[in-house]
Design an enzyme around this catalytic site. Structure first.
Site, PDB file in Angstrom:
ATOM      1  N   THR A 143       0.854  -1.180   0.000  1.00  0.00           N
ATOM      2  CA  THR A 143       0.000   0.000   0.000  1.00  0.00           C
ATOM      3  C   THR A 143       0.895   1.236   0.000  1.00  0.00           C
ATOM      4  O   THR A 143       1.938   1.243   0.631  1.00  0.00           O
ATOM      5  CB  THR A 143      -0.857   0.007   1.278  1.00  0.00           C
ATOM      6  OG1 THR A 143      -1.750  -1.088   1.219  1.00  0.00           O
ATOM      7  CG2 THR A 143      -1.633   1.302   1.439  1.00  0.00           C
ATOM      8  N   ARG A 171     -13.902  -7.176  -1.193  1.00  0.00           N
ATOM      9  CA  ARG A 171     -13.245  -6.874   0.091  1.00  0.00           C
ATOM     10  C   ARG A 171     -12.683  -5.436   0.074  1.00  0.00           C
ATOM     11  O   ARG A 171     -12.057  -5.013  -0.878  1.00  0.00           O
ATOM     12  CB  ARG A 171     -12.123  -7.885   0.316  1.00  0.00           C
ATOM     13  CG  ARG A 171     -11.332  -7.700   1.614  1.00  0.00           C
ATOM     14  CD  ARG A 171     -10.112  -6.857   1.388  1.00  0.00           C
ATOM     15  NE  ARG A 171      -9.272  -6.738   2.578  1.00  0.00           N
ATOM     16  CZ  ARG A 171      -8.300  -5.857   2.711  1.00  0.00           C
ATOM     17  NH1 ARG A 171      -8.021  -5.033   1.728  1.00  0.00           N
ATOM     18  NH2 ARG A 171      -7.589  -5.802   3.803  1.00  0.00           N
ATOM     19  N   VAL A 172     -12.932  -4.707   1.141  1.00  0.00           N
ATOM     20  CA  VAL A 172     -12.392  -3.349   1.284  1.00  0.00           C
ATOM     21  C   VAL A 172     -11.600  -3.300   2.580  1.00  0.00           C
ATOM     22  O   VAL A 172     -12.055  -3.792   3.615  1.00  0.00           O
ATOM     23  CB  VAL A 172     -13.535  -2.308   1.308  1.00  0.00           C
ATOM     24  CG1 VAL A 172     -13.000  -0.921   1.661  1.00  0.00           C
ATOM     25  CG2 VAL A 172     -14.247  -2.275  -0.044  1.00  0.00           C
ATOM     26  N   GLY A 173     -10.414  -2.706   2.535  1.00  0.00           N
ATOM     27  CA  GLY A 173      -9.562  -2.633   3.724  1.00  0.00           C
ATOM     28  C   GLY A 173      -9.680  -1.290   4.428  1.00  0.00           C
ATOM     29  O   GLY A 173     -10.668  -0.572   4.302  1.00  0.00           O
ATOM     30  N   ASP A 174      -8.631  -0.956   5.162  1.00  0.00           N
ATOM     31  CA  ASP A 174      -8.631   0.280   5.956  1.00  0.00           C
ATOM     32  C   ASP A 174      -8.427   1.538   5.127  1.00  0.00           C
ATOM     33  O   ASP A 174      -8.832   2.636   5.535  1.00  0.00           O
ATOM     34  CB  ASP A 174      -7.488   0.220   6.979  1.00  0.00           C
ATOM     35  CG  ASP A 174      -6.123   0.065   6.288  1.00  0.00           C
ATOM     36  OD1 ASP A 174      -5.945  -0.950   5.589  1.00  0.00           O
ATOM     37  OD2 ASP A 174      -5.268   0.960   6.415  1.00  0.00           O
ATOM     38  N   THR A 194      -0.260   1.668   6.497  1.00  0.00           N
ATOM     39  CA  THR A 194      -0.137   0.519   5.609  1.00  0.00           C
ATOM     40  C   THR A 194      -0.182  -0.714   6.495  1.00  0.00           C
ATOM     41  O   THR A 194       0.062  -0.620   7.700  1.00  0.00           O
ATOM     42  CB  THR A 194       1.179   0.578   4.807  1.00  0.00           C
ATOM     43  OG1 THR A 194       1.286  -0.586   4.003  1.00  0.00           O
ATOM     44  CG2 THR A 194       2.381   0.654   5.713  1.00  0.00           C
ATOM     45  N   GLY A 195      -0.532  -1.831   5.923  1.00  0.00           N
ATOM     46  CA  GLY A 195      -0.558  -3.045   6.743  1.00  0.00           C
ATOM     47  C   GLY A 195      -1.815  -3.855   6.520  1.00  0.00           C
ATOM     48  O   GLY A 195      -2.505  -3.681   5.516  1.00  0.00           O
ATOM     49  N   GLY A 197      -5.289  -4.553   6.672  1.00  0.00           N
ATOM     50  CA  GLY A 197      -6.434  -3.660   6.825  1.00  0.00           C
ATOM     51  C   GLY A 197      -7.450  -4.114   7.845  1.00  0.00           C
ATOM     52  O   GLY A 197      -8.006  -3.307   8.603  1.00  0.00           O
TER      53      GLY A 197
HETATM   54  N1  GLY Z   1      -1.359  -4.470   0.778  1.00  0.00           N
HETATM   55  C1  GLY Z   1      -1.469  -4.365   2.140  1.00  0.00           C
HETATM   56  C2  GLY Z   1      -0.698  -3.278   2.741  1.00  0.00           C
HETATM   57  O1  GLY Z   1       0.432  -3.065   2.456  1.00  0.00           O
HETATM   58  O2  GLY Z   1      -1.225  -2.558   3.473  1.00  0.00           O
HETATM   59  N1  GLY Z   2      -3.821  -1.682   4.152  1.00  0.00           N
HETATM   60  C1  GLY Z   2      -4.422  -1.976   2.927  1.00  0.00           C
HETATM   61  C2  GLY Z   2      -5.409  -3.031   2.972  1.00  0.00           C
HETATM   62  O1  GLY Z   2      -5.463  -3.829   3.900  1.00  0.00           O
HETATM   63  O2  GLY Z   2      -6.174  -3.100   2.050  1.00  0.00           O
END
Ligand code: GLY
Ligand code: GLY
Length: 276
Positions: A143, A171-174, A194-195, A197
């Site tokens: 991210t 799916r939707v993350g943070d 980042t990380g 989500g």
């Molecule tokens: N793609 C997940 C992240 O780096 O947050």
């Molecule tokens: N941090 C990005 C994700 O989890 O989608």
């Protein structure tokens, strides 16, 4: 460090800093810094986004500025290179904060945003197979995000992502959720995450870091306390960029590595994967 990603980060930092130096606002600097990373294809965002289990790239992005607490975001947007610009347009051109799915894509089409051909998987999986595979879901970092402070003292934060490995379609993350993936407030600071989500959402991490800043905690301690809680309470994993309106900042991660950089216009931009 001289990896292609580190070189790209330095180029992105230069773009953002020169905009600020010429008097641009921090949301514009954040947007254009992230655009360099989205366009590179080297990160999990924009052109380089991961595929969801049905073989489609769906992307999330958000941006927030700390003066009026304006924010904009898109989730599950498809077929464009720069979701961060779509997020900035949601912030500036609408009264809304978040647009999702095909109707977010339609919004981007209305603004004639640059498209790119989707990468697709060679085969389609049944829903049952996708559901089984998603149990192996793990975070894979990549991210992209940025925080910036402009000459008027306004901080901004943005982030853009292709999500995580082996995610279910939809799916939707943070990243597009204000208070989770990003937050910015001139009374506290700007945070970009980042990380993994699913863990970041459950602790509303970006806002929680800002709440610590509001109590007078330093950026490094605020970031450390919240990341420690994330690991201890829910075995989460994340990294963060934190910047205060008086120019203090920190880069911290609970993971062994996080590619990141910073520049204040002096010497060469710093980029590395273990800056904390
Ligand atoms: N793609 C997940 C992240 O780096 O947050
Ligand atoms: N941090 C990005 C994700 O989890 O989608």
């Amino acid at each position: 460090m001289t990896s292609p990603q580190a070189s790209c980060l330095r180029a992105a930092l230069q773009v953002g800093y020169h905009l600020l130096d010429r008097g641009s606002s921090s949301p514009i600097a954040v947007e254009h810094t992230i655009r360099v990373l989205e366009r590179s294809g080297l990160f999990n965002a924009g052109k380089g986004s991961l595929l969801q289990l049905d073989g489609v790239q769906r992307m999330d992005a958000s941006i927030m500025e700390g003066d009026h607490l304006s924010a904009g975001a898109v989730a599950s947007i498809e077929g464009i290179i720069h979701p961060i610009t779509a997020a900035r347009l949601v912030m500036e051109e609408t009264d809304h904060v978040l647009l999702v799915g095909p109707l977010a894509t339609k919004f981007a089409e209305y603004f004639k945003m640059e498209r790119h051909r989707l990468r697709t998987l060679p085969r389609r999986l049944s829903y049952g197979t996708m559901l089984k595979r998603k149990r192996f879901l793990r975070d894979r970092h990549g991210t992209v995000g940025a925080v910036a402070l402009d000459q008027t003292g306004t901080v901004s934060a943005g982030a853009s992502t292709g999500g995580i490995d082996r995610m279910l379609p939809g799916r939707v993350g943070d990243t597009p959720i204000i208070g989770c993936g990003v937050y910015a407030d001139n009374q506290t600071g700007a945070v970009s995450m980042t990380g993994w989500g699913e863990s970041i959402i459950r602790l509303a991490v970006a806002k929680e870091i800002c709440d610590h800043l509001a109590q007078g905690t330093t950026p490094a301690t605020a970031a450390r306390l919240v990341l420690q809680k994330l690991v201890a309470r829910i075995k989460g994993s994340a990294g963060c960029l934190v910047l205060t309106p008086d120019g203090r900042f920190t880069i911290r991660h609970s993971t062994p590595h996080m590619m990141a950089g910073w520049w204040n216009g002096k010497g060469e931009p710093t980029a590395g994967d273990r800056l904390q």
